[in-house]
Design a protein around this motif. Structure first.
Motif, mmCIF file in Angstrom:
data_model
loop_
_atom_site.group_PDB
_atom_site.id
_atom_site.type_symbol
_atom_site.label_atom_id
_atom_site.label_comp_id
_atom_site.label_asym_id
_atom_site.label_seq_id
_atom_site.Cartn_x
_atom_site.Cartn_y
_atom_site.Cartn_z
ATOM 1 N N ASP A 78 0.822 -1.220 0.000
ATOM 2 C CA ASP A 78 0.000 0.000 0.000
ATOM 3 C C ASP A 78 0.854 1.266 0.000
ATOM 4 N N ASN A 121 -1.301 7.378 6.836
ATOM 5 C CA ASN A 121 -1.911 6.053 6.988
ATOM 6 C C ASN A 121 -1.936 5.382 5.618
ATOM 7 N N HIS A 123 -2.510 2.345 4.723
ATOM 8 C CA HIS A 123 -3.384 1.212 4.483
ATOM 9 C C HIS A 123 -4.875 1.572 4.425
ATOM 10 N N GLN A 124 -5.203 2.831 4.425
ATOM 11 C CA GLN A 124 -6.608 3.195 4.263
ATOM 12 C C GLN A 124 -7.023 3.043 2.803
ATOM 13 N N ASN A 126 -8.452 5.179 0.687
ATOM 14 C CA ASN A 126 -8.131 6.303 -0.192
ATOM 15 C C ASN A 126 -6.626 6.583 -0.160
ATOM 16 N N ARG A 127 -6.107 7.118 -1.255
ATOM 17 C CA ARG A 127 -4.675 7.369 -1.355
ATOM 18 C C ARG A 127 -4.414 8.719 -2.016
#
Length: 231
Positions: A78, A121, A123-124, A126-127
């Motif tokens: 991720d 973060n 690993h959420q 949205n990126r």
């Protein structure tokens, strides 16, 4: 100085300023952390995604140039996203306002590069990412001029060049957002700054459009709107 040159210099100055600010404000160990994998229980390989750009397709549908483009992106932890983009660019630009020439070309192109998830973060769903691309296309172009005045016979004639070979290498800086909609479906927006590095024009002048790059110039700005499916 043209508006394009002004925009290019402004973007370059902004990027340099951001790098200097980050270098002064961020400790050395934090800067190194940006370029290494975070250690946690999440596995390295997290799958891959397929995407299709809607902007280029819309330009081709409603205008005289554009492209069909798809991409394969691999998800590593991720955090890092190696990406391969493949497209088909087309142009049928008739009776240019300045040159009165008609330009026609159809050719594939490809890009290869890496995106980096810059959110804290990782690993959420949205990126937000920044990345780069190396791109190349080899294409042939038709250049036609109707009703060209003959200086000797004072009549109208036609000037035509067919299958003039050209190619171009360029680099791209990319920043974008990937938002989850539902299930495996995402939508993505990105802005790209493209910079030509090596090119070979034809023997009879410059071409109006380069597949995958856009209208021919040293640099340009472009945007993508992608439909993405995680697999």
């Amino acid at each position: 100085m043209t508006n394009r040159q002004t925009i290019s210099r402004y973007i370059s100055a902004t990027l340099i300023s951001m790098v200097l600010l980050l270098g002064n404000a961020t400790p050395a160990h934090a800067q190194l952390k940006m370029f290494r994998m975070e250690k946690d229980s999440i596995p390295l390989f997290r799958g891959f995604s397929l995407s299709f750009d809607l902007v280029g397709a819309a330009m081709l549908t409603f205008g005289d140039h554009g492209q069909y483009e798809g991409a394969l992106r691999i998800n590593l932890h991720d955090q890092w996203f190696p990406i391969f983009e493949l497209g088909l660019g087309r142009a049928n630009h008739e009776n240019d306002e300045v040159t009165h020439l008609t330009y026609k070309t159809t050719a594939p192109y490809f890009r290869i590069g890496m995106d980096w998830n810059i959110l804290k973060n990782k690993h959420q769903a949205n990126r937000m990412y920044a990345g780069f691309r190396y791109a190349f296309t080899s294409y042939k172009v038709d250049i036609i001029r109707e009703n060209l005045p003959d200086p000797v016979w004072k009549s109208k004639t036609q000037f035509a060049i067919h299958d003039m070979p050209c190619n171009m290498h360029w680099l791209e800086a990319v920043i974008g957002i990937d938002a989850k909609i539902f299930g495996p479906f995402h939508l993505g927006w990105s802005v790209r700054y493209k910079r030509r590095i090596v090119h070979k024009e034809g023997d009879y002048g410059t071409t109006w459009y380069v597949p995958g790059f856009g209208t021919n110039d040293k640099d340009c700005l472009a945007a993508n709107f992608n439909v993405i499916i995680d697999i």
